[in-house]
Design a protein around this motif. Structure first.
Motif, PDB file in Angstrom:
ATOM      1  N   TRP A 119     -10.861   5.238   6.997  1.00  0.00           N
ATOM      2  CA  TRP A 119      -9.501   5.727   6.760  1.00  0.00           C
ATOM      3  C   TRP A 119      -8.495   4.661   7.158  1.00  0.00           C
ATOM      4  O   TRP A 119      -8.748   3.872   8.071  1.00  0.00           O
ATOM      5  N   ILE A 120      -7.378   4.645   6.484  1.00  0.00           N
ATOM      6  CA  ILE A 120      -6.250   3.834   6.938  1.00  0.00           C
ATOM      7  C   ILE A 120      -5.128   4.793   7.322  1.00  0.00           C
ATOM      8  O   ILE A 120      -4.913   5.821   6.674  1.00  0.00           O
ATOM      9  N   VAL A 121      -4.453   4.463   8.403  1.00  0.00           N
ATOM     10  CA  VAL A 121      -3.414   5.334   8.955  1.00  0.00           C
ATOM     11  C   VAL A 121      -2.140   4.522   9.122  1.00  0.00           C
ATOM     12  O   VAL A 121      -2.160   3.433   9.711  1.00  0.00           O
ATOM     13  N   LEU A 122      -1.051   5.035   8.607  1.00  0.00           N
ATOM     14  CA  LEU A 122       0.253   4.387   8.734  1.00  0.00           C
ATOM     15  C   LEU A 122       1.026   5.005   9.888  1.00  0.00           C
ATOM     16  O   LEU A 122       1.216   6.226   9.946  1.00  0.00           O
ATOM     17  N   LEU A 123       1.449   4.148  10.810  1.00  0.00           N
ATOM     18  CA  LEU A 123       2.302   4.554  11.929  1.00  0.00           C
ATOM     19  C   LEU A 123       3.604   3.779  11.828  1.00  0.00           C
ATOM     20  O   LEU A 123       3.634   2.646  11.331  1.00  0.00           O
ATOM     21  N   LEU A 124       4.676   4.360  12.319  1.00  0.00           N
ATOM     22  CA  LEU A 124       5.968   3.677  12.372  1.00  0.00           C
ATOM     23  C   LEU A 124       6.467   3.659  13.808  1.00  0.00           C
ATOM     24  O   LEU A 124       6.396   4.676  14.516  1.00  0.00           O
TER      25      LEU A 124
ATOM     26  N   LEU B 298       0.785  -1.229   0.000  1.00  0.00           N
ATOM     27  CA  LEU B 298       0.000   0.000   0.000  1.00  0.00           C
ATOM     28  C   LEU B 298       0.817   1.279   0.000  1.00  0.00           C
ATOM     29  O   LEU B 298       0.231   2.369  -0.048  1.00  0.00           O
ATOM     30  N   THR B 299       2.146   1.188   0.063  1.00  0.00           N
ATOM     31  CA  THR B 299       2.933   2.415   0.182  1.00  0.00           C
ATOM     32  C   THR B 299       3.925   2.580  -0.969  1.00  0.00           C
ATOM     33  O   THR B 299       4.210   1.645  -1.724  1.00  0.00           O
ATOM     34  N   GLU B 300       4.441   3.791  -1.068  1.00  0.00           N
ATOM     35  CA  GLU B 300       5.488   4.148  -2.022  1.00  0.00           C
ATOM     36  C   GLU B 300       6.339   5.251  -1.400  1.00  0.00           C
ATOM     37  O   GLU B 300       5.963   5.820  -0.363  1.00  0.00           O
ATOM     38  N   THR B 301       7.446   5.544  -2.003  1.00  0.00           N
ATOM     39  CA  THR B 301       8.301   6.632  -1.523  1.00  0.00           C
ATOM     40  C   THR B 301       8.074   7.854  -2.393  1.00  0.00           C
ATOM     41  O   THR B 301       8.204   7.788  -3.624  1.00  0.00           O
ATOM     42  N   VAL B 302       7.714   8.968  -1.759  1.00  0.00           N
ATOM     43  CA  VAL B 302       7.459  10.220  -2.462  1.00  0.00           C
ATOM     44  C   VAL B 302       8.369  11.291  -1.876  1.00  0.00           C
ATOM     45  O   VAL B 302       8.287  11.584  -0.677  1.00  0.00           O
ATOM     46  N   ASP B 303       9.254  11.838  -2.716  1.00  0.00           N
ATOM     47  CA  ASP B 303      10.199  12.867  -2.254  1.00  0.00           C
ATOM     48  C   ASP B 303      10.971  12.399  -1.027  1.00  0.00           C
ATOM     49  O   ASP B 303      11.177  13.161  -0.069  1.00  0.00           O
TER      50      ASP B 303
ATOM     51  N   VAL C  78       2.530   8.792  10.256  1.00  0.00           N
ATOM     52  CA  VAL C  78       3.260   9.044   9.010  1.00  0.00           C
ATOM     53  C   VAL C  78       2.326   9.541   7.909  1.00  0.00           C
ATOM     54  O   VAL C  78       2.584  10.556   7.265  1.00  0.00           O
ATOM     55  N   ASP C  79       1.220   8.819   7.661  1.00  0.00           N
ATOM     56  CA  ASP C  79       0.358   9.182   6.536  1.00  0.00           C
ATOM     57  C   ASP C  79      -1.015   8.535   6.717  1.00  0.00           C
ATOM     58  O   ASP C  79      -1.190   7.622   7.539  1.00  0.00           O
ATOM     59  N   ALA C  80      -1.990   9.035   5.926  1.00  0.00           N
ATOM     60  CA  ALA C  80      -3.347   8.499   6.008  1.00  0.00           C
ATOM     61  C   ALA C  80      -4.002   8.563   4.640  1.00  0.00           C
ATOM     62  O   ALA C  80      -3.587   9.330   3.755  1.00  0.00           O
ATOM     63  N   ALA C  81      -5.043   7.747   4.472  1.00  0.00           N
ATOM     64  CA  ALA C  81      -5.779   7.723   3.211  1.00  0.00           C
ATOM     65  C   ALA C  81      -7.212   7.279   3.470  1.00  0.00           C
ATOM     66  O   ALA C  81      -7.484   6.560   4.436  1.00  0.00           O
TER      67      ALA C  81
END
Length: 474
Positions: free
Chosen positions: A311-316, A233-238, A294-297
């Motif tokens: 929503w899905i939320v990414l935590l590290l 579900l993720t990618e690297t952006v900038d 980190v991010d959400a969608a």
């Protein structure tokens, strides 16, 4: 004259004795005979299924509602998955036993499956509680048995084959509720359907090909965790890890909101997560504090749930280990118009507490929150892990014998949930040892499957007439 004081327990006055509870179950037969559960015919004043679905749509994300209808339109089976409110309205007009327990509220066969318990063993149980509410036990059983009748038709099984499957569901429920009624309170509380027991049952009836397929499905479920979600579900952006947009199913917040709003959105999500953490036990709060946002969608999920906000939320974690959470909107249960409002003021809490009460083992991240949305309205959410070794049966590949075995496991799992959350003894004495209830529910299931097909045809006609908008293939 001295009157003896009532017997006290550590929690207060003694509950009714076994004889009294059993008598209550038997007395319910006089009020609602078991054969009465076999009857279904649509009343003259039955509300249109489309009217009920459109009523639900009023509080949902408008651009997602056509996706919900498109998913329901695939077949009568998928229509039934999304029509829990329609069936609740129909059940409300039927005789009820008033032998209440905590209901799943949408005990469709697809809302059962395997998942990882906190000790990381895989267990089989009910796994969807969006509609949970206390109510008469038979509502869940009728919803479950009918889902097998609808699935049998979808698979092309004949009437005799479907009858065997339909009766297997309620028979398994009835026999299991008797077993659970005889258990001690703690033994019942600790009981679970383990993966080993499930695989033994599958192996007893499955062909070599079917067994291999089941083992492959289980292995796939085991691999579904936050690490796999990270890769998928993720990618690297900038140079930054971000959730990948795949509209309309997954849309990252950076694609939903203007760049100037991103800081405000991130702050709002951070506040949401802090509010959610406060609903967790102390040890879980400490665990979640070790992760940073980190991010959400936004993510479209399910069939009946499509259009609710999810929503899905990414935590590290401190070592960079991922944790994906799902924040899913919880609206009023579809049962509430007919059974009364929940005792919980927050519908996210209603879902979480219903799940904690009925499931054999719970996700350690279960919690809830309330937020004010961009629409100015308050929205309740419950929170859980996005993927935690979750897996569902491949019903579309089952032959009649395999579907019968799956019916037995689902019936037993529902009985265990009802026994844990309520009182199995009066239910067991209401059902008795004969197959009267089994035969009645098998008859009801086929009659209601006919109704479901008529409702599905009503939706198709509305789509063809342009009355409702749909988006298919999503």
């Amino acid at each position: 004259m001295v009157t003896a004081a009532p017997t006290q327990t550590a929690a207060g006055p003694s509950p009714p004795g076994a004889d009294e509870r059993a008598a209550r179950g038997r007395a319910a037969r006089a009020e609602v005979p078991r054969r009465a559960h076999g009857a279904w015919s649509a009343p003259a004043d039955r509300r249109s299924p489309l009217e009920l679905l459109e009523q639900q749509a009023q509080t949902r994300v408008p651009e997602l509602v056509p996706i919900r209808y498109g998913r329901m339109l695939v077949s009568p089976f998928t229509f039934y998955r999304g029509a829990a409110y329609v069936m609740a309205a129909d059940l409300a007009g039927l005789p009820r036993t008033n032998l209440d327990t905590q209901l799943c509220g949408d005990a469709h066969l697809s809302n059962f499956g395997v998942y990882a318990a906190p000790d990381r063993d895989l267990v089989f149980d009910v796994n969807d509680f969006d509609e949970t509410l206390p109510g008469p036990f038979e509502w869940d059983v009728k919803r479950l048995v009918t889902s097998f009748a609808v699935a049998g038709r979808d698979r092309g099984f004949d009437a005799a084959q479907r009858t065997v499957v339909n009766r297997a569901v309620s028979r398994a429920y009835r026999e299991a509720i008797h077993r659970y009624a005889a258990m001690s309170e703690l033994d019942l509380w600790y009981s679970r359907i383990s993966l080993d027991a499930l695989m033994r049952q599958i192996a007893a009836v499955a062909s070599a090909k079917q067994l291999k397929r089941a083992e492959k499905n289980i292995a796939k479920a085991r691999s579904k965790d936050s690490v796999r979600a990270l890769a998928k579900l993720t990618e690297t952006v900038d140079g930054q890890l971000r959730i990948r947009s795949a509209p309309p199913v997954v849309v990252a917040t950076r694609d939903l909101f203007a760049p100037a709003q991103q800081a405000e959105v991130d702050d709002a999500i951070a506040r949401m997560l802090r509010s959610y953490r406060e609903t967790l036990p102390y040890d879980r709060r400490r665990l979640l504090e070790r992760y940073r946002y980190v991010d959400a969608a936004r993510k479209v999920v399910g069939v009946g749930s499509v259009g609710t906000r999810a929503w899905i939320v990414l935590l590290l974690g401190r070592r960079g280990d991922p944790l994906f959470l799902q924040l899913k909107e919880a609206e009023a249960s579809v049962l509430e118009p007919f059974l009364g409002a929940s005792e919980f003021g927050n519908h996210g809490e209603r879902v979480v507490e219903g799940q904690r009460l009925t499931q054999a083992a719970n996700d350690i991240t279960l919690g809830w929150l309330r937020v004010t949305g961009v629409d100015g309205r308050e929205h309740d959410y419950y929170v859980r892990q996005l993927w935690d070794a979750k897996g569902s049966a491949l019903v579309e590949l089952m032959d009649p014998r395999a579907l019968e075995e799956y019916a037995k496991v689902c019936g037993e799992a529902l009985a265990r949930a009802h026994a844990r959350a309520g009182d199995a003894l009066p239910i067991a004495h209401y059902l008795g040892r004969s197959d009267a209830f089994d035969r009645a529910l098998a008859t009801f299931a086929e009659a209601y499957a006919d109704q479901n097909e008529q409702d599905y045809a009503t939706m198709r006609a509305a789509v063809e007439a342009g009355t409702i908008a749909v988006r298919t293939g999503v």
